[in-house]
Write a protein that holds these residues in place. Structure first.
Motif, mmCIF file in Angstrom:
data_model
loop_
_atom_site.group_PDB
_atom_site.id
_atom_site.type_symbol
_atom_site.label_atom_id
_atom_site.label_comp_id
_atom_site.label_asym_id
_atom_site.label_seq_id
_atom_site.Cartn_x
_atom_site.Cartn_y
_atom_site.Cartn_z
ATOM 1 N N THR A 21 15.992 65.445 47.640
ATOM 2 C CA THR A 21 17.217 66.198 47.932
ATOM 3 C C THR A 21 18.267 66.007 46.839
ATOM 4 N N PRO A 22 19.111 67.026 46.653
ATOM 5 C CA PRO A 22 20.133 66.934 45.602
ATOM 6 C C PRO A 22 21.304 66.029 46.001
ATOM 7 N N ILE A 23 22.063 65.660 45.009
ATOM 8 C CA ILE A 23 23.281 64.862 45.221
ATOM 9 C C ILE A 23 24.467 65.741 44.861
ATOM 10 N N MET A 24 25.463 65.761 45.715
ATOM 11 C CA MET A 24 26.623 66.614 45.464
ATOM 12 C C MET A 24 27.907 65.790 45.379
ATOM 13 N N ARG A 25 28.906 66.379 44.746
ATOM 14 C CA ARG A 25 30.216 65.753 44.629
ATOM 15 C C ARG A 25 31.281 66.813 44.804
ATOM 16 N N SER A 26 32.486 66.386 45.073
ATOM 17 C CA SER A 26 33.601 67.324 45.167
ATOM 18 C C SER A 26 34.855 66.638 44.655
ATOM 19 N N ARG A 27 35.488 67.263 43.657
ATOM 20 C CA ARG A 27 36.733 66.693 43.125
ATOM 21 C C ARG A 27 37.761 66.535 44.225
ATOM 22 N N GLU A 36 35.471 57.552 44.132
ATOM 23 C CA GLU A 36 34.371 58.414 43.709
ATOM 24 C C GLU A 36 33.277 58.424 44.755
ATOM 25 N N VAL A 37 33.036 59.573 45.355
ATOM 26 C CA VAL A 37 32.039 59.664 46.427
ATOM 27 C C VAL A 37 30.899 60.581 46.018
ATOM 28 N N TYR A 38 29.683 60.130 46.237
ATOM 29 C CA TYR A 38 28.478 60.926 45.980
ATOM 30 C C TYR A 38 27.774 61.148 47.312
ATOM 31 N N PHE A 39 27.334 62.378 47.529
ATOM 32 C CA PHE A 39 26.673 62.709 48.791
ATOM 33 C C PHE A 39 25.190 63.018 48.541
ATOM 34 N N LYS A 40 24.317 62.290 49.209
ATOM 35 C CA LYS A 40 22.873 62.568 49.143
ATOM 36 C C LYS A 40 22.557 63.525 50.289
ATOM 37 N N CYS A 41 22.170 64.754 49.949
ATOM 38 C CA CYS A 41 22.170 65.848 50.928
ATOM 39 C C CYS A 41 20.851 65.981 51.686
ATOM 40 N N GLU A 42 20.644 65.128 52.668
ATOM 41 C CA GLU A 42 19.450 65.226 53.508
ATOM 42 C C GLU A 42 19.517 66.405 54.485
ATOM 43 N N THR A 157 13.585 55.744 51.921
ATOM 44 C CA THR A 157 13.292 56.379 50.628
ATOM 45 C C THR A 157 14.432 57.282 50.153
ATOM 46 N N ALA A 158 15.301 57.728 51.064
ATOM 47 C CA ALA A 158 16.468 58.522 50.634
ATOM 48 C C ALA A 158 17.369 57.655 49.751
ATOM 49 N N ALA A 159 17.604 56.412 50.179
ATOM 50 C CA ALA A 159 18.448 55.507 49.385
ATOM 51 C C ALA A 159 17.765 55.141 48.070
ATOM 52 N N LYS A 160 16.452 55.017 48.083
ATOM 53 C CA LYS A 160 15.729 54.725 46.836
ATOM 54 C C LYS A 160 15.966 55.841 45.805
ATOM 55 N N ILE A 299 24.986 58.943 52.624
ATOM 56 C CA ILE A 299 23.813 59.737 52.981
ATOM 57 C C ILE A 299 24.197 60.721 54.085
ATOM 58 N N ILE A 300 24.184 62.012 53.707
ATOM 59 C CA ILE A 300 24.416 63.103 54.664
ATOM 60 C C ILE A 300 23.109 63.250 55.440
ATOM 61 N N SER A 301 23.129 62.835 56.709
ATOM 62 C CA SER A 301 21.854 62.655 57.413
ATOM 63 C C SER A 301 21.159 63.958 57.785
ATOM 64 N N GLY A 302 21.904 65.012 58.101
ATOM 65 C CA GLY A 302 21.233 66.252 58.477
ATOM 66 C C GLY A 302 22.191 67.417 58.668
ATOM 67 N N GLY A 303 21.606 68.593 58.863
ATOM 68 C CA GLY A 303 22.417 69.795 58.984
ATOM 69 C C GLY A 303 22.002 70.692 60.146
ATOM 70 N N ASN A 304 21.369 70.096 61.152
ATOM 71 C CA ASN A 304 20.937 70.910 62.291
ATOM 72 C C ASN A 304 22.024 70.959 63.352
ATOM 73 N N VAL A 305 22.696 72.070 63.409
ATOM 74 C CA VAL A 305 23.878 72.177 64.268
ATOM 75 C C VAL A 305 23.846 73.535 64.958
ATOM 76 N N ASP A 306 24.342 73.558 66.168
ATOM 77 C CA ASP A 306 24.390 74.812 66.918
ATOM 78 C C ASP A 306 25.619 75.608 66.472
ATOM 79 N N LEU A 307 25.391 76.667 65.703
ATOM 80 C CA LEU A 307 26.505 77.405 65.100
ATOM 81 C C LEU A 307 27.370 78.108 66.132
ATOM 82 N N SER A 308 26.829 78.299 67.327
ATOM 83 C CA SER A 308 27.647 78.972 68.337
ATOM 84 C C SER A 308 28.478 77.965 69.138
ATOM 85 N N ASN A 309 28.425 76.701 68.739
ATOM 86 C CA ASN A 309 29.156 75.679 69.491
ATOM 87 C C ASN A 309 29.763 74.661 68.528
ATOM 88 N N LEU A 310 30.666 75.142 67.672
ATOM 89 C CA LEU A 310 31.278 74.279 66.666
ATOM 90 C C LEU A 310 32.607 73.717 67.170
#
Lengths: 312, 312
Positions: A21-27, A36-42, A157-160, A299-310
Motif C-alpha cells: 500500500t502507498p504512503i501519503m502525507r498532507s502539508r 511530520e505525519v506519514y500515513f500507511k494507507c491500508e 507486515t504493514a509496519a515492515k 497505520i490507516i487500518s481500513g476504509g470500509n464504511v457505510d456511506l449512507s451512515n456517515l
C-alpha cells in the motif's frame, strides 16, 4: 515466537496475495499536528483493510491437507471479507458465520469475495456454536481475527513495509481493537527499526487495552458505545503478552475527536477511511506536545464504511 | 498555438509547484466496466483539483512586472482556490471576487490559501464589475478559469503525465465544463500519444458541449440543474476550436448515473471525488460496448466536496 528471518520470509510468502500500500502525507495535516505525519494507507489494501494480511498469513501457515478442507471464522466485519478473499485467491473454501443482524452490505461483500455464509442468532455463543459445527462437519480450520500468532505476524507486515520506505520513524501508531495489528506492528518495529516506539490508540468508550496495560491482565469492555466499530473487541492471550512487552503506551480519545480526525482525513487527504482508522491520528492531535518534532507513522487500518451512515 | 516543445517546457516550468498525481486502478471497477480503466487522481492535486495546473501555468506566463501586481479572478469554485494557492507559492497577491452567497467553507478555503476576497452580489454582472474594478485599482491581471490558452495548456499537463506512465491508452476521457481540461487534454493527446482518442463527458442537464459540437457554434445552458457543480459553465472561444478539432465525441450521462459512479469510486477505490469527477467514469459505464477491450484513461478532476451534503 517468530524470528526476524521467519518474519521476513512470511512477508515474502504473502506478498503475492496482498498489495504493497502507498504512503501519503498532507502539508495541511502536518500543520495541524505540528509535526511530520506519514500515513500507511491500508484502506487501499485488497478488500479495504489490513486484515487481508493476517488472513493470508494464517491460511498459508496451514498444511496442504488442512487448506483443502477450508477455513471457518465468525465475524461481521473486515475479517470475514479478508478470509473470504484470501481463501478465494488460494482456491479453498471459506465458511463465514455471520449474525442474522449483520447489515446486508456486509453479507453482500462476503458473498462477492466467495465466502459461504451461515447465519446465526446475534450473540457470541450462537456464533461460536455455529463455527464449531462447521469445523466438525467439514474439517475446516477455525481462524481467529486477532488472537492467532500467524494473523498477528501477517498484520505486522504493514509496519515492515512502512519502515522499509521510511526507516527513521520515531513512533508508529495504530488503532487497537482485538490487538492483532498493534501486536504485529510492535513485533515489526522490534525487528526492523531502531529507536522507534509503538503506540496504540483507542476510544475512551472501549479502553480495554489501556486498562489491561495498567492492571497487567486482560480487561474487558462493559459497553461498546463507540463509532469506531472495528475497535469493540478485546485483547487475547496471544497478543496481550506482545503488547505488554513491546508497546510504549495506549492513548485514548473521545468520540468527537475521532469524528474530527476522520473528517480532516477525508477532506484534506481525499481518502475514505473508516472511523477506527482515524483513531490514531486523533491521538496525535490530542497529544500534540508528545509528538512535537518527531517523525510519526500512522497505520490507516481500513476504509470500509457505510456511506449512507456517515457521522458528518 | 503552442508547439510540442513549448508544451513540454511549460510542464517542466510548473512541475515545481504542482504534484505529479498517482494513477489508481480497481479490479472490481474494471469488472463492472468490462474493460481496463486507469484513473489519474487529480483529487490528490494541491488544493484538490487539476485547476492548480492551469492557474500556475497562467501566472508563470506573466512578466515579472505583471506578476508583481498580482492576479484577479471571479469564481466560487476550485479556480479561486487554485489561483490563491499558486499566487501564494509564487509570492504574489491574489484577488478573488466571490458572490456573497458562496458557502462559507469555500470562502474559508480561499482565505487558507492566502486569497484576498471581495464579495459581490451573486450575479455574473456584479462579479465582472468587481473584478474589473480590482484590475483598474491594482493593475492585477485577470485570469479566466477555462478560456485562457495558458490555463488550457496547464490543464493538459495531467494527460501528459498520464501518457508518460501509460503510453498505450486507446482513449482518455475527461469531464467537460468550461472546456479547459478537455481542450488541454486533447492537445496533450495530440502531442504525446499515437492512436488515442480524447472524449468528453458531461451531464445531460448541462449538455452545452455536446450541442456545441453538433451545431458547430458555442451553445449555452438554459438550466444548470446538475449535481456536477463544476460542469455548469460554458465553453469559450479559446477552447472550443481545439475541442472541435481534436475531441472525438461528447458522451452525456444522467444524474443518477453520476451518483452511482461517484459512490462506486468512493466505496471501491476509497478515494473522495467530487460529482464532476465521476462523470467520466459514468460515461464508461453507460456506453460499455464502446470501450470493450480498450485501455481507458480517466482524469479524476477533483475531490473538493461538501461532506455534510452528499448525494448518498
Amino acid at each position: 515466537m517468530i524470528s526476524k528471518e521467519e518474519f521476513t520470509k512470511l512477508h515474502s510468502k504473502i506478498a503475492t496475495y496482498i498489495k504493497r500500500t502507498p504512503i501519503m502525507r498532507s502539508r495541511l495535516l502536518n500543520g495541524l499536528a505540528e509535526t511530520e505525519v506519514y500515513f500507511k494507507c491500508e484502506n487501499f489494501q485488497r478488500m479495504g483493510a489490513f486484515k487481508m494480511r493476517g488472513a493470508t498469513a494464517a491460511i498459508l501457515a496451514l498444511s496442504a491437507e488442512e487448506r483443502a478442507k477450508g477455513v471457518v471464522t465468525h465475524s461481521s466485519g473486515n475479517f470475514a471479507q479478508a478470509v473470504s478473499l484470501s481463501a478465494k485467491s488460494l482456491g479453498i473454501p471459506a465458511y463465514i458465520v455471520m449474525p442474522s443482524s449483520a447489515p446486508q452490505v456486509k453479507k453482500d461483500a462476503v458473498k462477492t469475495y466467495g465466502g459461504q455464509i451461515t447465519e446465526c442468532e446475534p450473540n457470541i455463543k450462537a456464533r461460536e456454536a455455529a463455527a464449531a459445527k462447521i469445523e466438525e462437519e467439514t474439517g475446516a480450520t477455525f481462524l481467529h481475527p486477532s488472537n492467532d500468532l500467524n494473523v498477528i505476524y501477517g498484520q505486522g507486515t504493514a509496519a515492515k513495509e512502512f519502515l522499509e520506505d521510511f526507516p527513521e520513524f520515531d513512533v508508529i501508531i495504530t488503532p487497537v481493537g482485538g490487538g492483532g495489528l498493534l501486536a504485529g506492528t510492535a513485533l515489526a518495529v522490534d525487528f526492523y527499526a531502531e529507536n522507534c516506539k509503538t503506540i496504540g490508540a483507542e476510544p475512551f468508550e472501549v479502553d480495554d487495552a489501556y486498562r489491561s496495560l495498567e492492571s497487567g491482565k486482560i480487561e474487558f469492555n462493559k459497553t461498546t458505545n463507540t463509532i469506531a466499530d472495528g475497535l469493540k473487541t478485546n485483547l487475547g492471550d496471544k497478543n496481550f503478552p506482545i503488547i505488554q512487552d513491546k508497546v510504549s503506551e495506549i492513548i485514548r480519545v473521545e468520540e468527537e475527536e475521532i469524528i474530527t480526525a476522520m473528517k480532516l482525513i477525508w477532506e484534506r487527504m481525499k481518502i475514505v477511511v473508516e472511523p477506527s482508522a482515524a483513531v490514531a491520528f486523533a491521538a496525535v492531535l490530542r497529544e500534540k506536545e508528545k509528538f512535537h518534532g518527531k517523525r510519526v507513522g500512522i497505520i490507516i487500518s481500513g476504509g470500509n464504511v457505510d456511506l449512507s451512515n456517515l457521522p458528518f
